[in-house]
Design a protein around this motif. Structure first.
Motif, mmCIF file in Angstrom:
data_model
loop_
_atom_site.group_PDB
_atom_site.id
_atom_site.type_symbol
_atom_site.label_atom_id
_atom_site.label_comp_id
_atom_site.label_asym_id
_atom_site.label_seq_id
_atom_site.Cartn_x
_atom_site.Cartn_y
_atom_site.Cartn_z
ATOM 1 N N LEU A 146 5.928 6.957 -12.360
ATOM 2 C CA LEU A 146 5.306 7.351 -11.102
ATOM 3 C C LEU A 146 6.375 7.720 -10.088
ATOM 4 N N LYS A 147 5.998 8.584 -9.142
ATOM 5 C CA LYS A 147 6.840 8.898 -7.994
ATOM 6 C C LYS A 147 6.276 8.305 -6.707
ATOM 7 N N GLY A 148 5.090 7.711 -6.784
ATOM 8 C CA GLY A 148 4.459 7.068 -5.641
ATOM 9 C C GLY A 148 3.649 5.894 -6.121
ATOM 10 N N ARG A 149 3.373 4.959 -5.222
ATOM 11 C CA ARG A 149 2.709 3.711 -5.608
ATOM 12 C C ARG A 149 1.201 3.846 -5.746
ATOM 13 N N SER A 150 0.618 4.901 -5.208
ATOM 14 C CA SER A 150 -0.826 5.136 -5.335
ATOM 15 C C SER A 150 -1.040 6.524 -5.915
ATOM 16 N N GLY A 151 -2.294 6.816 -6.245
ATOM 17 C CA GLY A 151 -2.595 8.118 -6.814
ATOM 18 C C GLY A 151 -2.240 9.266 -5.892
ATOM 19 N N LYS A 152 -2.642 9.179 -4.622
ATOM 20 C CA LYS A 152 -2.378 10.276 -3.690
ATOM 21 C C LYS A 152 -0.888 10.389 -3.402
ATOM 22 N N GLN A 153 -0.196 9.250 -3.255
ATOM 23 C CA GLN A 153 1.236 9.325 -3.035
ATOM 24 C C GLN A 153 1.933 10.024 -4.197
ATOM 25 N N ASP A 154 1.536 9.702 -5.419
ATOM 26 C CA ASP A 154 2.149 10.324 -6.586
ATOM 27 C C ASP A 154 1.816 11.804 -6.653
ATOM 28 N N MET A 155 0.578 12.165 -6.330
ATOM 29 C CA MET A 155 0.190 13.576 -6.352
ATOM 30 C C MET A 155 0.941 14.367 -5.287
ATOM 31 N N ILE A 156 1.125 13.778 -4.101
ATOM 32 C CA ILE A 156 1.906 14.448 -3.064
ATOM 33 C C ILE A 156 3.322 14.701 -3.566
ATOM 34 N N ALA A 157 3.942 13.663 -4.127
ATOM 35 C CA ALA A 157 5.322 13.780 -4.592
ATOM 36 C C ALA A 157 5.461 14.826 -5.699
ATOM 37 N N ASN A 158 4.416 15.001 -6.507
ATOM 38 C CA ASN A 158 4.459 15.950 -7.618
ATOM 39 C C ASN A 158 3.947 17.337 -7.244
ATOM 40 N N GLY A 159 3.670 17.567 -5.962
ATOM 41 C CA GLY A 159 3.369 18.909 -5.486
ATOM 42 C C GLY A 159 1.943 19.373 -5.611
ATOM 43 N N TRP A 160 1.013 18.474 -5.900
ATOM 44 C CA TRP A 160 -0.371 18.894 -6.115
ATOM 45 C C TRP A 160 -1.041 19.407 -4.844
ATOM 46 N N PHE A 161 -0.554 19.024 -3.693
ATOM 47 C CA PHE A 161 -1.173 19.453 -2.436
ATOM 48 C C PHE A 161 -0.339 20.516 -1.717
ATOM 49 N N ASP A 162 0.643 21.088 -2.387
ATOM 50 C CA ASP A 162 1.571 21.996 -1.718
ATOM 51 C C ASP A 162 0.910 23.276 -1.220
ATOM 52 N N ASP A 163 -0.192 23.703 -1.833
ATOM 53 C CA ASP A 163 -0.845 24.934 -1.368
ATOM 54 C C ASP A 163 -2.214 24.661 -0.739
ATOM 55 N N VAL A 164 -2.463 23.403 -0.366
ATOM 56 C CA VAL A 164 -3.733 23.031 0.252
ATOM 57 C C VAL A 164 -3.656 23.268 1.765
ATOM 58 N N ASP A 165 -4.778 23.715 2.359
ATOM 59 C CA ASP A 165 -4.839 23.957 3.804
ATOM 60 C C ASP A 165 -5.468 22.807 4.574
ATOM 61 N N CYS A 166 -6.467 22.142 4.002
ATOM 62 C CA CYS A 166 -7.090 21.004 4.675
ATOM 63 C C CYS A 166 -7.740 20.103 3.644
ATOM 64 N N VAL A 167 -8.088 18.884 4.076
ATOM 65 C CA VAL A 167 -8.577 17.856 3.159
ATOM 66 C C VAL A 167 -9.901 17.292 3.678
ATOM 67 N N LEU A 168 -10.894 17.212 2.793
ATOM 68 C CA LEU A 168 -12.177 16.568 3.081
ATOM 69 C C LEU A 168 -12.307 15.331 2.205
ATOM 70 N N SER A 169 -12.710 14.227 2.813
ATOM 71 C CA SER A 169 -12.982 13.029 2.039
ATOM 72 C C SER A 169 -14.100 12.250 2.709
ATOM 73 N N LEU A 170 -14.504 11.161 2.081
ATOM 74 C CA LEU A 170 -15.624 10.356 2.545
ATOM 75 C C LEU A 170 -15.460 8.949 2.013
ATOM 76 N N HIS A 171 -16.105 7.995 2.691
ATOM 77 C CA HIS A 171 -15.984 6.603 2.264
ATOM 78 C C HIS A 171 -17.168 5.822 2.811
ATOM 79 N N ALA A 172 -17.687 4.923 1.994
ATOM 80 C CA ALA A 172 -18.720 4.012 2.483
ATOM 81 C C ALA A 172 -18.185 3.253 3.694
ATOM 82 N N SER A 173 -19.073 2.998 4.665
ATOM 83 C CA SER A 173 -18.659 2.407 5.933
ATOM 84 C C SER A 173 -19.490 1.172 6.228
#
Length: 419
Positions: free
Chosen positions: A148-175
């Motif tokens: 791994l390059k990051g301790r969580s899934g998103k951290q690892d994906m960021i480090a591996n360039g998966w979001f390099d061409d993304v413009d914005c992010v949508l997410s959701l979570h139970a509240s």
């Protein structure tokens, strides 16, 4: 143009299948970086729909893509569960199975517009593993081994360039906000992990305790000092420090020569977080010195505070109002919880809207999904409708930061690789 009425009718038509899939995902809880069955269920849906995807991303994640060019929206959701508090096994006690199911429902509803060429832009669906930091030691080992390059899934994906061409992010979570259907512009606190090892000197606790240096006393004194220090943190910083003593050496007749104290240091903004972390370290050093002890402080990055994009949340709120009244939406709530979406939010315009329909305390064995129709169908419509509005109306889209690459490199250097 993407007709939202057609999106909503697709979700309604697939309601039975969506609900059954939601139940199956809820009943398939898996810990972070071990979500193999969840990954298989996601891929089975994508295969059936003919959607291109990449699997085994950051070990167990999946990335599916709609559209080929233009403005790029990332729908980012969690996959992992938590250990049960009693009886062994795991449970989806934070609602991540809902996120996964709703992303699949939204993807299916948007898919026909890809096939007929109506989408002016791209929507990628990131099913990300390991948001919960349930096994930090194992993750440190995976980092050290280069897996791994990051301790969580998103951290690892960021480090591996998966979001390099993304413009914005949508997410959701139970509240858990009481009495409301949705929340927008919620701030999540960020946190650092602290592990302190106090080192003293063992001695016979009956014959000659004065010859020892009690390491446990260092942990106890630090807890007391931190309790007093909390009065100095301004309330708007939402600083939280609640340490626990994890390990103490020796036995009942021995002055302990080693004690371990662990805690998260939380705050609602990065400046407050780093200030609180520095004060914590000074408390430890002062208490250890007062008692003649040694103290080693380990600091590991958790997640950054999530500061949301108001521009995108306004679009999300307009979609919520198709299914509820204004008084059913909470704005500008500060939630003491944390998530690795905050790391993405430090790089790109990001939202994570909240939704109700669940019962039981989060992260408890009592967590349940009370209103399946709302959680699986209505919330999916809000998610897909928000993406559709951003694709249909360029004036609603936030711009990608021009300094994204510089932000990313600073983030990896100063946060992910901290300590």
């Amino acid at each position: 143009m993407i007709a939202k009425e057609r999106i909503f009718s697709t979700i309604d038509r697939e309601a039975e299948t969506i609900t059954a899939r939601g139940r199956a995902l809820f009943n398939c809880p898996e810990l972070g970086f071990q979500e193999t069955e969840t990954e298989r269920m996601i891929c089975d849906c994508l295969d059936a729909w003919g959607v291109p995807y990449e699997k085994d991303v950051s070990l167990t994640g999946v990335v599916a893509r709609l559209g080929r060019s233009g403005y790029h929206i990332a729908v980012v959701v969690d996959m992992d569960a938590l250990p049960r508090k009693a009886g062994g096994g795991c449970i989806h006690a934070c609602g991540h199975s809902i996120q996964t199911n709703d992303a699949l429902a939204a993807l299916q509803a948007l898919l026909p517009f890809t096939q007929d060429g109506s989408i002016d832009g791209r929507v990628s669906f990131f099913f990300t593993p390991a948001e919960e930091l349930t096994d930090p030691q194992r993750r440190e080992e995976l980092l050290a081994a280069g897996v791994l390059k990051g301790r969580s899934g998103k951290q690892d994906m960021i480090a591996n360039g998966w979001f390099d061409d993304v413009d914005c992010v949508l997410s959701l979570h139970a509240s858990s906000y009481p009495g409301r259907r949705f929340d927008v512009d919620t701030v999540l606190t960020g946190f650092l992990t602290k592990r302190v090892t106090f080192r003293g000197k063992a001695a016979h606790s009956g014959a000659a305790p004065y010859l020892g240096r009690n390491a446990l006393h260092g942990a106890v004194l630090t807890e007391t000092a931190l309790g007093l220090l909390k009065d100095q943190f301004p309330p708007e910083s939402y600083t939280r420090i609640y340490p626990v003593v994890r390990d103490v050496s020796g036995g009942i007749n021995i002055i302990p020569d080693e004690a371990v104290l662990e805690t998260y240091v939380r705050a609602a903004d990065q400046a407050s977080l780093m200030e609180a972390a520095g004060r914590f370290d000074r408390c430890v050093r002062g208490c250890a010195e007062a008692l003649g002890l040694g103290a080693d402080v380990e600091t590991h990055p958790g997640y950054l505070p999530l500061i949301q994009s108001r521009q995108i949340n306004q679009v999300a709120a307009e979609n919520m109002l198709l299914f509820c009244n204004e008084e059913d939406i909470t704005h500008d709530y500060v939630n003491g919880a944390s998530g690795d979406l905050g790391d993405l939010g430090s790089l790109l315009p990001t939202i994570q809207f909240g939704f109700s329909g669940v019962d039981g305390a989060f992260h408890s064995d009592e967590f349940t999904i009370r209103d399946e129709e709302f959680c699986y169908l209505t919330v999916s419509k809000v998610l897909a409708g928000t993406a559709a509005d951003l694709l249909n109306h360029p004036e609603l889209r936030p711009e990608r930061p021009a300094d994204f690459e510089a932000r990313k490199q600073a983030y990896l250097r100063d946060w992910v690789h901290m300590g």
